[in-house]
Structure formats: C-alpha cells, structure tokens
Design a protein around this motif. Sequence first.
Motif, PDB file in Angstrom:
ATOM      1  N   UNK A 188       0.791  -1.232   0.000  1.00  0.00           N
ATOM      2  CA  UNK A 188       0.000   0.000   0.000  1.00  0.00           C
ATOM      3  C   UNK A 188       0.824   1.285   0.000  1.00  0.00           C
ATOM      4  N   UNK A 189       2.025   1.265  -0.576  1.00  0.00           N
ATOM      5  CA  UNK A 189       2.872   2.461  -0.690  1.00  0.00           C
ATOM      6  C   UNK A 189       3.276   3.048   0.653  1.00  0.00           C
ATOM      7  N   UNK A 190       3.057   2.300   1.736  1.00  0.00           N
ATOM      8  CA  UNK A 190       3.429   2.743   3.081  1.00  0.00           C
ATOM      9  C   UNK A 190       4.954   2.801   3.159  1.00  0.00           C
ATOM     10  N   UNK A 191       5.516   3.978   3.466  1.00  0.00           N
ATOM     11  CA  UNK A 191       6.962   4.109   3.601  1.00  0.00           C
ATOM     12  C   UNK A 191       7.709   4.066   2.281  1.00  0.00           C
ATOM     13  N   UNK A 192       7.037   4.450   1.181  1.00  0.00           N
ATOM     14  CA  UNK A 192       7.622   4.428  -0.155  1.00  0.00           C
ATOM     15  C   UNK A 192       7.771   5.861  -0.651  1.00  0.00           C
ATOM     16  N   UNK A 193       8.998   6.285  -1.004  1.00  0.00           N
ATOM     17  CA  UNK A 193       9.186   7.689  -1.361  1.00  0.00           C
ATOM     18  C   UNK A 193      10.505   7.885  -2.102  1.00  0.00           C
ATOM     19  N   UNK A 237      16.674  11.337   6.173  1.00  0.00           N
ATOM     20  CA  UNK A 237      17.559  10.935   7.266  1.00  0.00           C
ATOM     21  C   UNK A 237      17.190   9.544   7.755  1.00  0.00           C
ATOM     22  N   UNK A 238      18.128   8.918   8.467  1.00  0.00           N
ATOM     23  CA  UNK A 238      17.848   7.609   9.063  1.00  0.00           C
ATOM     24  C   UNK A 238      16.727   7.729  10.093  1.00  0.00           C
ATOM     25  N   UNK A 239      16.602   8.892  10.684  1.00  0.00           N
ATOM     26  CA  UNK A 239      15.509   9.131  11.641  1.00  0.00           C
ATOM     27  C   UNK A 239      14.152   9.035  10.951  1.00  0.00           C
ATOM     28  N   UNK A 240      14.078   9.452   9.689  1.00  0.00           N
ATOM     29  CA  UNK A 240      12.824   9.318   8.936  1.00  0.00           C
ATOM     30  C   UNK A 240      12.406   7.860   8.846  1.00  0.00           C
ATOM     31  N   UNK A 241      13.366   6.971   8.593  1.00  0.00           N
ATOM     32  CA  UNK A 241      13.066   5.544   8.497  1.00  0.00           C
ATOM     33  C   UNK A 241      12.658   4.978   9.849  1.00  0.00           C
ATOM     34  N   UNK A 269      15.530  -2.763  16.185  1.00  0.00           N
ATOM     35  CA  UNK A 269      14.161  -2.617  16.652  1.00  0.00           C
ATOM     36  C   UNK A 269      13.218  -2.084  15.590  1.00  0.00           C
ATOM     37  N   UNK A 270      13.699  -1.988  14.335  1.00  0.00           N
ATOM     38  CA  UNK A 270      12.825  -1.497  13.279  1.00  0.00           C
ATOM     39  C   UNK A 270      11.624  -2.419  13.086  1.00  0.00           C
ATOM     40  N   UNK A 271      11.894  -3.754  13.054  1.00  0.00           N
ATOM     41  CA  UNK A 271      10.836  -4.686  12.720  1.00  0.00           C
ATOM     42  C   UNK A 271      10.544  -4.699  11.237  1.00  0.00           C
TER      43      UNK A 271
END
Length: 476
Positions: free
Chosen positions: A166-171, A178-182, A234-236
């Motif tokens: 569903x395009x979640x986290x796709x950009x 930044x890594x903080x965005x991820x 801890x990203x999962x």
Amino acid sequence: MGKDRGVLLLSHVGFSFMEDLVDTVRSRGLKTCVLSSMPEPKHQGSRPGTLADLADDVRVTAEHVLTPRDVEEYLDHLEAAGTSVSCCLTVWEGYRYLMALANARLGVPDLDEKQVLELRDKLTLRNRLADAGLSRGRASALTPERLAERQREGGRYFVKPISGIASFGTFPLSADTTWTDLERIAAEVRSDTVYAGVFTTDPGPGGPAGPGPRPETAADKGAKPHASTGHDRGFGMEFLVEDYVPGREFSFEVIVVDDEPHVVAVHEKCEVTEAAGTVLENACVSPPTSLSQEEIAAGIRWVARVLDTLGLGWGCFHVEARHAPSGWDLIEVNPRVAGSLISPSVAAMTGGPSLLDLWLDSLLTARRPAGFLKTLKGLSFSADGTTRSGNATFFRVFFAAPGTIREVGLNDALPLRPVVAQILLNPGDTVETSSREVFLGQVLWSMDRADQDAILPGLLPASERAIEVLYETERG
C-alpha cells in the motif's frame, strides 16, 4: 447426502473486500466461509456481527494476524461440518501465502507459498529481473552508510520497504532524507494494527518465515550484514534503495491460467503524487490515452516475459510498471487483484465480470479450464495491443488529510454521472498523520471508448470535486 460446496475467504481484521467477495461467491450458488483475524478495537463490537450476517460460516480468531494453523483448523472444521471447500481466496496480500497453502491442501492449482513470499521480497525481485534484462534498475539493502553514499552520488533513487504494501513508507530519496525518517516510519508500522504484520519477514508465531536468506548480490558487496538495515535496531522492517524508474505509470491486470497470461485491462495512472512518506495514486484511466497500440503490445509481451522469468503459472496479478522512450520497466508484481476501483473498472469495461469474478472463476475451473479460457480470451487484450471492449473508464481516489471530518458527501454537480461512488469515512472520524495513505473515498465513471478523448479533458479537473469534505478547522 452430498456435501455443500463452499469457498474459503480470508479476511484481515474483519475487512478485505468481504462484502464484494461474499456477493461474488454467493452469485455462483456457493457457500461463503469466512476466516478473519480479530478486528481493530474500534470495530470489535460491530464487525464480527456484520460478518456473521454476511456469510454462511464465520470464525474470528483471537489475534490480529491469521496463521497457517488458523487456516488448517478452520478447514478441518468445515470438512467436519459437511462443507466441501472448492478453493480459497483473499485480496489481502499479507495472507496471499495462506491462500496458497490452503489451495495446495485442496488440490487447486495456484502459486505455491515460496513463490508468494519471493514476490514480496522486492530487493531480490528487482535484481533478479535486472539480471534477466527486464529491468534497467537495481536495488540494494539500505543502511545508514548506503543512505549517505547514495545522497553523495546525487542520482535519482527510490526508497521502499523490502516487504511492504500500500505504498506505506515508499518515497523518492532526497538530500533531506535521514535515518531518523526511516525509524519514524518503522515506529508507525509497529503501532499500526492493520499493516504491522506485512512489513516483516517474521511477523510472529505461525507467520511467514519469509523466503529465507537472500543470496548476496553485486549491489550488496561490501555492505554490512543484512540485519544492519535496521532489523536488529528494533525497526521490525527493512528498507531498500533502488534506481529510480522513469516514465509514466501503468498497471496491467492479468489472469494467468496454466502458464498462459491474459491481460484483461491496462490502467494508466494519470495522476501520481510522490509525497514525503508515501506515493499517492490519485486517478486512473483505461484503456491508456498516452500509449499507442504498438506500445501496449510491447507492454503485453514484456509482462509475459516477467511472469515467465518468475515462473508464475497461475493466479491474478497487478503488475505495476513505467513506460519511457527506452521501453517498459517494473515497479512491482503484486500476486492479487489491485485495490481501489480496479476490479469494478474491469467490470465496467467488460460489461460483465469484474477482476474478482475472473480470479474466482479461474480458481473454480482450474482443474478443467477450457471453458473459462474461452471466455477469458474473449475479454482480454490481443497480442497486437487491441481490446475488444468498446468501453472506457476513469476513476479517482480521494485521500484524507489529518484532522477531524466535519462534513463529507458526493458532489451532485458533475459533468458525468458516476457508476460507482464510495465514501469510506464519516463525520466525526479523526485522521492521524501517517506515512501511509488514508482513503476517504473513490468514484468511478464509464464512457464509450469512442468518446474518451472528448470527455476526459473536462472530467479530469471536475472529478477533483467529486467528494466534498470539510474538517473541523475549516469554514464552509
């Protein structure tokens, strides 16, 4: 006494097109058997009862994600109760491997579990097709070091979850990423009841273990171990970075029977918005208006080669692609019917069966497909890029903004009456800021293909006002 024939439908948190699927199954005189994971808290009081009213047999589990054991136990229950299950079907991609497992037990030709899980590994898929000459882009696992490296290079790249939906986290990657965005996107995933289980190769006990360790590719040489993409932090979930695929975006709606692909429809995504944390597909038209017959024919040949390379001999596929002067290239291969109004759009074009109808019929007739194949061929594009349909469609999807909805409704002053209009949120609903799209509603129009060029220029801008919404902070 003979057993009742039925179809097993897998529902995620009580939804997954259940109303449409139940109607599709029941119209064939078959029993509807629904296995659902536990709904979100806000729907736990109402949705199980709604499912019980819809279907002939319903089981709702105690967890938010279905497991292979849930499916096995429900099939045992149905068999003991005298129901002969003809096939299993789900539109929720996270359960597509469960559908494959169920159909294997039932002896119904379908993809196998391994194939489904391999399709969900978008890193390996991209590089496999590149190796076969079917994609000009390559992908690699994303690490903090690779993020900085790609930003220094200054090229065009795209970031997405290795296993997502569903395009979640796709950009698109930018200098500001930044890594903080991820980390923020991964935190949203962990807290999202609906989507959490489909962004990891190990969503929990009984869930898919994933396709196994990926072989090292040239793009991964010199990278840290695979887990360094964030899994151990801890990203999962894990991310990839891939070469940006240029061109206009399209999708091929494909039914494959016994290694023979049939392109039922080609949709052109005439509006796509690449936002900071997701990609919004706003509007689609079919047949495409910007492609020649020869370019469509080339796309059909390319899709057939992609499916053949991946060994995908059965199923329904939503193949997302881009077309540029250099030719066709891949976005994703989804082993399911597409979301939004793709399936009703197919029905409007065929004047009869929707994509859901065709997928179900392909399963019900898989052991003896000759009659179905004759029907399917009559509805599909020819190899020369032509379609027998005299119809065209256009639909627009509306996404909600963060805030509380005060008013929402369909605009009556439109140049063409819709054939489908769905409003999915209500006054009082609150939408939180998220890296995935939140659907507000969707509207579908149908027209004669001969009139498509005359109607679309006016309908396209007018359709932006098809659903009118006010939020609590706005004034009418």
